[in-house]
Design a protein around this motif. Structure first.
Motif, mmCIF file in Angstrom:
data_model
loop_
_atom_site.group_PDB
_atom_site.id
_atom_site.type_symbol
_atom_site.label_atom_id
_atom_site.label_comp_id
_atom_site.label_asym_id
_atom_site.label_seq_id
_atom_site.Cartn_x
_atom_site.Cartn_y
_atom_site.Cartn_z
ATOM 1 N N GLU A 347 15.715 -72.669 -47.326
ATOM 2 C CA GLU A 347 15.449 -73.214 -48.402
ATOM 3 C C GLU A 347 14.633 -74.545 -48.422
ATOM 4 O O GLU A 347 14.846 -75.250 -47.622
ATOM 5 C CB GLU A 347 16.868 -73.602 -49.293
ATOM 6 C CG GLU A 347 17.598 -72.290 -49.669
ATOM 7 C CD GLU A 347 18.872 -72.730 -50.404
ATOM 8 O OE1 GLU A 347 19.163 -73.950 -50.440
ATOM 9 O OE2 GLU A 347 19.551 -71.594 -50.988
ATOM 10 N N GLU A 348 13.948 -74.780 -49.353
ATOM 11 C CA GLU A 348 13.057 -76.114 -49.185
ATOM 12 C C GLU A 348 13.427 -77.071 -50.448
ATOM 13 O O GLU A 348 13.480 -76.373 -51.388
ATOM 14 C CB GLU A 348 11.447 -75.765 -49.114
ATOM 15 C CG GLU A 348 11.171 -74.981 -47.897
ATOM 16 C CD GLU A 348 9.545 -75.001 -47.860
ATOM 17 O OE1 GLU A 348 8.886 -75.429 -48.643
ATOM 18 O OE2 GLU A 348 9.099 -74.367 -46.756
ATOM 19 N N THR A 349 13.324 -78.228 -50.159
ATOM 20 C CA THR A 349 13.651 -79.206 -51.376
ATOM 21 C C THR A 349 12.227 -79.449 -51.860
ATOM 22 O O THR A 349 11.151 -79.339 -51.543
ATOM 23 C CB THR A 349 14.080 -80.464 -50.569
ATOM 24 O OG1 THR A 349 13.344 -81.158 -49.778
ATOM 25 C CG2 THR A 349 15.260 -80.431 -50.019
ATOM 26 N N CYS A 350 12.544 -79.685 -53.485
ATOM 27 C CA CYS A 350 11.110 -79.900 -54.066
ATOM 28 C C CYS A 350 10.680 -81.377 -54.073
ATOM 29 O O CYS A 350 9.568 -81.599 -54.825
ATOM 30 C CB CYS A 350 11.689 -79.387 -55.567
ATOM 31 S SG CYS A 350 12.808 -80.631 -56.351
ATOM 32 N N GLY A 351 11.432 -82.337 -53.818
ATOM 33 C CA GLY A 351 10.853 -83.575 -53.510
ATOM 34 C C GLY A 351 11.370 -84.461 -54.956
ATOM 35 O O GLY A 351 10.974 -85.678 -54.892
ATOM 36 N N ASP A 352 11.813 -83.920 -55.987
ATOM 37 C CA ASP A 352 12.116 -84.636 -57.214
ATOM 38 C C ASP A 352 13.579 -85.330 -57.214
ATOM 39 O O ASP A 352 14.386 -84.870 -56.115
ATOM 40 C CB ASP A 352 12.030 -83.699 -58.288
ATOM 41 C CG ASP A 352 12.028 -84.193 -59.445
ATOM 42 O OD1 ASP A 352 12.034 -85.522 -59.649
ATOM 43 O OD2 ASP A 352 11.696 -83.523 -60.857
ATOM 44 N N ARG A 368 16.811 -87.966 -53.516
ATOM 45 C CA ARG A 368 16.054 -86.889 -53.755
ATOM 46 C C ARG A 368 16.695 -85.615 -53.737
ATOM 47 O O ARG A 368 17.805 -85.555 -53.173
ATOM 48 C CB ARG A 368 14.629 -87.033 -52.670
ATOM 49 C CG ARG A 368 13.661 -88.174 -53.262
ATOM 50 C CD ARG A 368 12.646 -88.281 -51.977
ATOM 51 N NE ARG A 368 11.749 -89.228 -52.486
ATOM 52 C CZ ARG A 368 10.699 -89.086 -53.131
ATOM 53 N NH1 ARG A 368 10.358 -87.850 -53.770
ATOM 54 N NH2 ARG A 368 9.921 -90.150 -53.430
ATOM 55 N N CYS A 369 15.959 -84.523 -53.892
ATOM 56 C CA CYS A 369 16.627 -83.353 -53.991
ATOM 57 C C CYS A 369 17.110 -82.985 -52.416
ATOM 58 O O CYS A 369 16.394 -83.049 -51.566
ATOM 59 C CB CYS A 369 15.469 -82.260 -54.226
ATOM 60 S SG CYS A 369 16.305 -80.379 -54.271
ATOM 61 N N HIS A 370 18.065 -82.537 -52.212
ATOM 62 C CA HIS A 370 18.947 -82.518 -50.997
ATOM 63 C C HIS A 370 19.856 -81.385 -50.948
ATOM 64 O O HIS A 370 20.128 -80.938 -51.976
ATOM 65 C CB HIS A 370 19.743 -83.769 -50.566
ATOM 66 C CG HIS A 370 20.751 -84.182 -51.640
ATOM 67 N ND1 HIS A 370 21.841 -83.729 -51.626
ATOM 68 C CD2 HIS A 370 20.747 -84.954 -52.805
ATOM 69 C CE1 HIS A 370 22.818 -84.208 -52.488
ATOM 70 N NE2 HIS A 370 21.823 -85.046 -53.333
ATOM 71 N N ARG A 371 20.100 -81.163 -49.750
ATOM 72 C CA ARG A 371 21.040 -79.886 -49.550
ATOM 73 C C ARG A 371 22.573 -80.716 -49.306
ATOM 74 O O ARG A 371 22.499 -81.672 -48.978
ATOM 75 C CB ARG A 371 21.033 -79.055 -48.173
ATOM 76 C CG ARG A 371 19.309 -78.298 -48.224
ATOM 77 C CD ARG A 371 19.197 -77.721 -46.914
ATOM 78 N NE ARG A 371 17.930 -76.919 -47.052
ATOM 79 C CZ ARG A 371 16.876 -77.515 -46.529
ATOM 80 N NH1 ARG A 371 16.622 -78.766 -45.935
ATOM 81 N NH2 ARG A 371 15.514 -76.742 -46.580
ATOM 82 N N GLY A 372 23.661 -79.720 -49.670
ATOM 83 C CA GLY A 372 25.012 -80.435 -49.495
ATOM 84 C C GLY A 372 25.423 -81.110 -50.629
ATOM 85 O O GLY A 372 24.682 -81.244 -51.809
ATOM 86 N N PRO A 373 26.451 -81.462 -50.881
ATOM 87 C CA PRO A 373 27.320 -82.040 -51.861
ATOM 88 C C PRO A 373 26.639 -83.487 -52.181
ATOM 89 O O PRO A 373 25.907 -84.120 -51.308
ATOM 90 C CB PRO A 373 28.501 -82.448 -51.676
ATOM 91 C CG PRO A 373 28.606 -82.138 -50.265
ATOM 92 C CD PRO A 373 27.592 -81.333 -49.705
ATOM 93 N N CYS A 374 26.644 -83.917 -53.585
ATOM 94 C CA CYS A 374 26.256 -85.228 -53.815
ATOM 95 C C CYS A 374 26.936 -86.478 -53.216
ATOM 96 O O CYS A 374 28.341 -86.071 -52.949
ATOM 97 C CB CYS A 374 25.838 -85.453 -55.198
ATOM 98 S SG CYS A 374 24.504 -84.421 -55.895
ATOM 99 N N ILE A 375 26.518 -87.421 -53.288
ATOM 100 C CA ILE A 375 27.394 -88.868 -52.649
ATOM 101 C C ILE A 375 28.375 -89.067 -53.746
ATOM 102 O O ILE A 375 28.167 -88.855 -55.074
ATOM 103 C CB ILE A 375 26.526 -89.816 -52.181
ATOM 104 C CG1 ILE A 375 25.419 -90.300 -53.384
ATOM 105 C CG2 ILE A 375 25.628 -89.508 -50.989
ATOM 106 C CD1 ILE A 375 24.965 -91.989 -52.896
ATOM 107 N N SER A 376 29.241 -90.177 -53.550
ATOM 108 C CA SER A 376 30.056 -90.628 -54.414
ATOM 109 C C SER A 376 29.320 -91.515 -55.309
ATOM 110 O O SER A 376 28.522 -92.294 -55.008
ATOM 111 C CB SER A 376 31.137 -91.473 -53.827
ATOM 112 O OG SER A 376 32.049 -90.520 -53.191
ATOM 113 N N CYS A 377 29.639 -91.905 -56.625
ATOM 114 C CA CYS A 377 28.984 -92.555 -57.717
ATOM 115 C C CYS A 377 28.973 -94.150 -57.052
ATOM 116 O O CYS A 377 30.130 -94.620 -56.923
ATOM 117 C CB CYS A 377 29.509 -92.775 -58.999
ATOM 118 S SG CYS A 377 28.591 -93.446 -60.180
#
Length: 843
Positions: A347-352, A368-377
């Motif tokens: 899979e490739e990220t879209c850069g958005d 930016r669009c990334h693989r894996g879970p998002c960080i904490s707020c």
């Protein structure tokens, strides 16, 4: 005498029969064989298969037993006995009955507590709802509708169902009267409640407590499968089985139903086993025909068209997605762009920007669009704790809780919350109530609550004295509960009689049977028929020891013999049955009543001894006639004939009567035979007596008009009052003119005179003088007001230049107000008199 002897023999036979069938009065008349009576009552209501109905019949039997025994039923609210004459209320669910006053107080208390709790919630923050730390709105707690419940089964009742009057068990009659031959609290009418389960019939028992027994009606019904011919069955048992197997083909299409008679189309699933493959056709095993479709645990593993990936589904039927690889159509990690790429490329990220919602639920991911879970707020905001007392700046993803303990009272109304940072969401109280219940034996094990505790649900078992009969009673009623044992008492009798009373508590009652031993006191040979006196409880003399018994049993001697003996009185008047101890001939205390020689009277002596008892003429011993004349006197004469007893007629009465005349002034003297002489007509007799009672003077009475009667002394009302012509004086309205007229004219309506011209002139003069006096009084008042106004202006008004006035010096003539002067003098004298009286009183 022959009739008397027959009647006496009949009475003796009846008395002997009563003695033979005599029963002891000490036996408890209320102790009946209730078990046998109830068995006879329910022998036609006992179902064969329905256990639930049998349980209802047993409950009805228990309720009937508690109702028939006065004081056996217990009110669970006050733990007191329910008597036959007390008003009750019966629950519609559990049929338990309580005192009417107790259940009304229970309902009022329950609803009042709910109202108080609802008012507290409305005044608090919890009634409006609140927002939690996530910004979500938390709705208020749902309030229960106002209701009250039965203390036994906890069934809810609406406020309108609160009992207001005392009804019978079936509800047809209000305030039923206690009848000795009816079940207490019953109206005596047929119950007519619909039976349960509903079969269309109603209860045919008389108004009774507890549930209605099962239906006892007969019906012609077939079995459940309908293969057997109809039978006559009880309504409660009309769903019967014929015990034949069904033999219908099951859903599997291979086996037949082996269940016993049941309704058509309700065959159970097939329980036979057969070898069946799984959905992927890899494995086979023995399963029920009703569960032919089953899955094994093998992964499919079929390769897709790409040749790189395989199907990861567990055992399934059909192709795997038509052979195409599902990984060819993919999107970037943020999900904004979708593209078709070979499944072997990463899979490739879209850069958005990612812009996925973070775990805090308020902010989005800024990476930016990334693989894996998002960080904490990472956003820092000011947060309040749940209780709202403290505020602190923290990362949005973290929850802020303070260390402050909640001091609000929980829903029990007794204990504080004490939870850290509660936030007005106090959990229900989890402590045990622990209050002493009304039985005074156990404590309340419910969670801490408001209001009174529910009655103790435990039951205690009590035994009779012999131990053969047992009974379960509510806890706390062990001492006052009544237990009926049908066995005979096993305590050894203190007398020679056999025990004939039932098992009981405490000591045996004194024997109430007939003694039955020969009476050795009178030595007559008769059997003693008195109550057993071989062991009679008597009080002991007071002793110093407080724990000593206050009574003892003693054998008393036989009482005097009361056996009936036929005795004739000494005068020969009657033959009576006398007690054996007093069987000597004696006087019957009746009058002798033998005819005396005078022929008018009988012997008045009390029954006495005579030589010929059957002869009713005067004999030796009878009293001589000493009575006076008994010939009736003339009507009105009250004087006794001076002669002795003689035949009629008597001589005329010459007794002199002195009495007042009609007017009451003079005393008249006349003979009794002259006044009460009845010769002549009724009118002549009345005139003669009127003349004898009249003194001949003028009557002293007055007519209704007030003038004296003109007739001679007479009785009753004065005659001819309308002929009175006495003079009466009348006046005009102003009392100036007067005139004397006859009494008859005054009664006719002439009661006053008309005023003449002189009277009117006099009235005009008096009115003019009064008007002149009022005018003079008005002028004096105006003059006094004018003088007071001048004084006020002279004192408080603007001062003006005083002009010299010529004053005429001459004799001053002032008018003296004698009325005011008199008032002042009287007031001064009154004050001086009071001072003098006080001075002398002190000295």
């Amino acid at each position: 005498m022959e009739k008397f002897n027959k009647a006496q023999a009949k009475n003796l036979a009846a008395a002997q029969k009563l003695v033979d069938t005599y029963a002891s009065s000490s036996e408890d008349e209320g102790e009946l064989d209730e078990q046998h009576i109830l068995e006879l009552l329910y022998k036609n209501y006992r179902p064969t298969e329905n256990a639930g109905s049998s349980k209802d019949a047993a409950r009805t039997s228990t309720f009937l037993e508690n109702t028939l025994h006065s004081g056996a039923a217990t009110c669970l609210i006050c733990i007191g006995s329910i008597r036959r004459v007390e008003a009750i209320w019966s629950c519609e669910s559990c049929y338990c009955f309580f005192h009417l006053n107790c259940i009304q107080r229970w309902a009022n208390d329950s609803m009042m507590q709910m109202k108080v709790k609802a008012a507290e919630q409305q005044n608090g923050q919890a009634s409006q709802g609140h927002y939690n730390h996530l910004g979500e709105f938390v709705p208020p707690k749902r309030q229960k509708s106002l209701h009250w419940c039965c203390p036994q089964c906890r069934r809810d009742y609406q406020p309108t169902e609160k009992p207001t009057q005392y009804n019978c068990f079936c509800g047809k009659e209000a305030n039923p009267q206690n009848q000795p031959f009816l079940v207490p609290h019953s109206c005596g009418e047929i119950c007519e409640k619909l039976l349960q389960p509903k079969c269309g019939h109603d209860c045919k028992l008389l108004c009774h407590p507890g549930p209605c027994p099962p239906c006892a009606q007969q019906a012609q019904v077939s079995c459940l499968c309908g293969k057997s011919s109809p039978r006559s069955m009880r309504c409660i048992d009309k769903q019967w089985r014929c015990q034949q197997p069904c033999k219908d083909l099951l859903a599997c299409g291979k086996h037949k139903c082996n269940q016993v008679c049941h309704r058509p189309g309700q065959c159970p699933p097939c329980t036979s086993k057969s070898l069946q493959p799984c959905e992927c056709q890899r494995e086979s095993k023995m399963v029920n025909c009703s569960d032919r479709k089953w899955k094994c645990q093998n992964v499919c593993g079929a390769p897709f068209a790409c040749g790189l990936h395989i199907c990861e589904k567990v055992c399934h039927a059909g192709p795997c997605g038509d052979g195409e690889c599902p990984l060819q159509v993919r999107s970037c990690p943020c999900g904004k762009n979708t593209q078709v790429r070979p499944c072997n490329e990463a899979e490739e990220t879209c850069g958005d920007t990612c812009q996925k919602l973070l775990s805090c639920g308020q902010h989005t991911c800024t990476q930016r669009c990334h693989r894996g879970p998002c960080i904490s707020c990472p956003v820092r905001t000011k947060k309040k704790c749940r209780c709202g007392l403290h505020e602190k700046e923290l990362p949005c993803s973290k929850e802020f809780t303070c260390e402050t303990k909640c001091k609000q009272i929980r829903d029990c109304g007794k204990h504080a919350c004490n939870r850290k940072c509660c936030g007005d969401q106090c959990p229900p109280c989890e402590k045990i109530c622990g209050k002493q219940l009304s039985c005074n034996k156990h404590k309340c094990q419910s969670v801490c609550h408001n209001g009174p505790c529910y009655p103790c649900k435990l039951e205690s078992q009590i035994n009779c004295r012999c131990g053969k009969t047992r009974k379960s009673v509510p806890c706390g009623r062990e001492r006052s509960a009544r237990i009926v044992c049908l066995e005979l008492c096993r305590i050894t009798a203190k007398c020679h009689h056999a025990i004939k009373h039932r098992c009981h508590k405490g000591e045996c009652q004194p024997c109430g049977q007939v003694c039955g031993l020969p009476n050795d006191t009178s030595q007559c040979g008769h059997i003693c028929k008195a109550r057993c006196h071989e062991a009679v409880r008597v009080n002991k003399p007071k002793e110093a020891r407080p724990q000593a018994k206050k009574y003892e049993y003693k054998a008393l001697p036989h009482p005097r013999c009361e056996e009936g003996v036929i005795v004739t009185c000494i005068g020969g008047h009657e033959v009576a049955t006398w007690p054996c101890w007093n069987s000597k001939p004696s006087s019957c205390q009746r009058k002798c009543a033998r005819q005396l020689k005078c022929g008018n009277h009988k012997c008045s002596l009390v029954c006495h001894s005579v030589s010929l008892p059957k002869d009713m003429t005067q004999q030796v011993g009878c009293a001589n006639c000493e009575e006076g004349c008994s010939v009736p006197r003339p009507t009105g004469c009250v004087h006794v004939c001076p002669k002795g007893c003689h035949p009629p007629p008597c001589a005329p009465c010459n007794f002199v009567i002195k009495s007042k005349c009609h007017c009451g002034l003079n005393q008249l003297v006349y003979k009794c035979n002259e006044y009460f002489d009845e010769t002549g007509t009724v009118q002549e007799i009345i005139e003669r007596r009127e003349k004898l009672r009249s003194c001949g003077n003028r009557c002293l009475k007055n007519y209704p008009c007030g003038h004296r009667c003109t007739a001679i002394c007479h009785s009753s009302k004065c005659p001819k009052p309308e002929l009175c012509r006495k003079k009466v004086r009348i006046f005009c309205a102003c009392k100036r003119l007067k005139q004397e007229i006859a009494c008859d004219k005054h009664r006719a309506g002439q009661t006053s005179l008309e005023c003449d011209s002189n009277c009117k002139a006099e009235q005009s003069r008096v009115q003019a003088a009064e008007q002149q006096h009022l005018e003079q009084k008005r002028r004096n008042e105006e003059e006094r007001n004018r003088l007071e106004l001048e004084k006020f202006e002279a004192k408080f008004g603007k001062r003006k230049h005083k002009e010299r006035k010529t004053v005429d010096v001459g004799p001053a003539k002032s008018k003296i107000d004698w009325q005011r002067t008199a008032i002042y003098v009287v007031s001064i004298l009154t004050v001086l008199g009071a001072i003098a009286v006080a001075f002398y009183a002190d000295s």
